[in-house]
Motif scaffolding. Sequence first.
Motif, short mmCIF file in Angstrom:
data_model
loop_
_atom_site.label_atom_id
_atom_site.label_comp_id
_atom_site.label_asym_id
_atom_site.label_seq_id
_atom_site.Cartn_x
_atom_site.Cartn_y
_atom_site.Cartn_z
N LYS A 89 -9.41 -2.69 -4.14
CA LYS A 89 -10.20 -1.50 -3.79
C LYS A 89 -11.59 -1.91 -3.32
N GLU A 90 -12.20 -2.85 -4.06
CA GLU A 90 -13.57 -3.30 -3.72
C GLU A 90 -13.67 -3.83 -2.30
N ILE A 91 -12.67 -4.58 -1.89
CA ILE A 91 -12.75 -5.17 -0.54
C ILE A 91 -12.36 -4.18 0.54
N GLY A 92 -11.84 -3.02 0.13
CA GLY A 92 -11.54 -1.97 1.12
C GLY A 92 -10.08 -1.84 1.49
N ALA A 93 -9.17 -2.39 0.66
CA ALA A 93 -7.74 -2.20 0.94
C ALA A 93 -7.40 -0.73 0.76
N LYS A 94 -6.46 -0.26 1.57
CA LYS A 94 -6.14 1.18 1.57
C LYS A 94 -5.05 1.55 0.58
N GLY A 95 -4.42 0.56 -0.03
CA GLY A 95 -3.36 0.89 -0.98
C GLY A 95 -2.79 -0.35 -1.61
N PHE A 96 -1.90 -0.12 -2.57
CA PHE A 96 -1.32 -1.23 -3.31
C PHE A 96 0.13 -0.86 -3.61
N VAL A 97 1.04 -1.75 -3.30
CA VAL A 97 2.47 -1.53 -3.58
C VAL A 97 2.99 -2.74 -4.33
N ASP A 98 3.72 -2.49 -5.43
CA ASP A 98 4.26 -3.64 -6.15
C ASP A 98 5.68 -3.97 -5.72
N LYS A 99 6.02 -5.24 -5.81
CA LYS A 99 7.35 -5.73 -5.44
C LYS A 99 8.28 -5.65 -6.65
N PRO A 100 9.55 -5.43 -6.44
CA PRO A 100 10.20 -5.07 -5.18
C PRO A 100 9.93 -3.60 -4.87
N PHE A 101 9.74 -3.28 -3.58
CA PHE A 101 9.30 -1.94 -3.23
C PHE A 101 10.46 -1.03 -2.83
N HIS A 102 10.24 0.27 -3.04
CA HIS A 102 11.18 1.31 -2.60
C HIS A 102 10.68 1.84 -1.25
N GLN A 103 11.60 2.32 -0.43
CA GLN A 103 11.21 2.88 0.87
C GLN A 103 10.24 4.06 0.69
N GLU A 104 10.61 4.96 -0.21
CA GLU A 104 9.82 6.18 -0.41
C GLU A 104 8.38 5.85 -0.82
N GLN A 105 8.26 4.92 -1.75
CA GLN A 105 6.95 4.51 -2.26
C GLN A 105 6.13 3.86 -1.14
N LEU A 106 6.79 3.00 -0.38
CA LEU A 106 6.10 2.27 0.69
C LEU A 106 5.59 3.23 1.77
N LEU A 107 6.47 4.14 2.19
CA LEU A 107 6.09 5.06 3.26
C LEU A 107 4.97 6.00 2.83
N LYS A 108 4.99 6.37 1.55
CA LYS A 108 3.93 7.25 1.03
C LYS A 108 2.56 6.54 1.10
N VAL A 109 2.56 5.28 0.70
CA VAL A 109 1.31 4.51 0.73
C VAL A 109 0.87 4.29 2.19
N PHE A 110 1.82 4.05 3.08
CA PHE A 110 1.49 3.88 4.51
C PHE A 110 0.82 5.15 5.05
N GLU A 111 1.45 6.30 4.74
CA GLU A 111 0.90 7.57 5.23
C GLU A 111 -0.52 7.78 4.74
N GLU A 112 -0.73 7.52 3.45
CA GLU A 112 -2.07 7.69 2.88
C GLU A 112 -3.07 6.74 3.54
N ALA A 113 -2.62 5.53 3.82
CA ALA A 113 -3.51 4.53 4.42
C ALA A 113 -3.89 4.91 5.86
N LEU A 114 -3.01 5.62 6.51
CA LEU A 114 -3.25 5.95 7.93
C LEU A 114 -3.98 7.28 8.13
N THR A 115 -4.20 8.01 7.04
CA THR A 115 -4.89 9.31 7.21
C THR A 115 -6.39 9.15 6.94
#
Lengths: 115, 161
Positions: free
Chosen positions: A89-115
């Motif tokens: 967060k401090e360095i400005g990353a837009k999200g965090f996903v842990d491995k192994p990832f689910h499609q739903e979880q990944l796409l949700k974080v992508f959407e949030e990062a792009l808005t």
Amino acid sequence: MVVDDSRLVRVQMEDVLKGTDYEVAAHCRSGEEAIERYAEVRPDLVTMDIIMQGMDGLDAAEIILKKNPDARIVMISSLAYEDTFERAKEIGAKGFVDKPFHQEQLLKVFEEALT
Amino acid sequence: MNTAATKEELEQILDQALQDVTERTAGVRLHQGDQPLGEDLCTVHITFDKGFDTSLTLCADTSLLARMARNSFHENAVTPEDVEEFSKEYFNVLCGKIVGAMFQATQVSAHFGTPVFYHGRYEPEGQEAQFILTYSDEQRAGAQLIHHVPSTRKDKADAAG
């Protein structure tokens, strides 16, 4: 742009993004390669592994964000610690996903990062 | 692991992580059972270098790891190098998941070294198995997840117990 030294993760990322609005513009196997290729690829989004050979993903993300404050970087790691979240967060990353990832979880974080 | 978690809690964390990661990364369902391992085995091993002074070992039938590698990499055939690459990456993700779950349970931040791959069975020197979780899949291939502790600690625990 997918930055990960794991073939397993690179294949999984392709699988998860198949049939979605996202496509992988480039794969990088190290933080150093990601820094070098960011300006050339100009991706809408970067997924960055944290633990890689050589420079780690947090350091690479910090360098990319210093040069490109508008870069959208999502950290992906199996190391889901509070201090790792905080540094991301401090360095400005837009999200965090842990491995192994689910499609739903990944796409949700992508959407949030792009808005 | 040197934590506040009991052996039973640790076994449960390891079991859940292994079943979850195996299904999600390789599309293979493993169930606990007493399936004996075959003769053609591979082992992946990690040692904790921060947080815990123990190690984790996965010893599995090569056929099982090869099938998991084929599924994960979407290849009809895999080389021994592919199996090694897959096994190390899979175990890395599995151990990361375990460390995350252990952190949730105990607030201990752990770190482990790079997974090391061996053909055959590998027993870490100076350590003894605290417990072994045994699995098989629908094709009756087997795997064992082994939690190793330093030998002296187990000796002391045995003496005290």
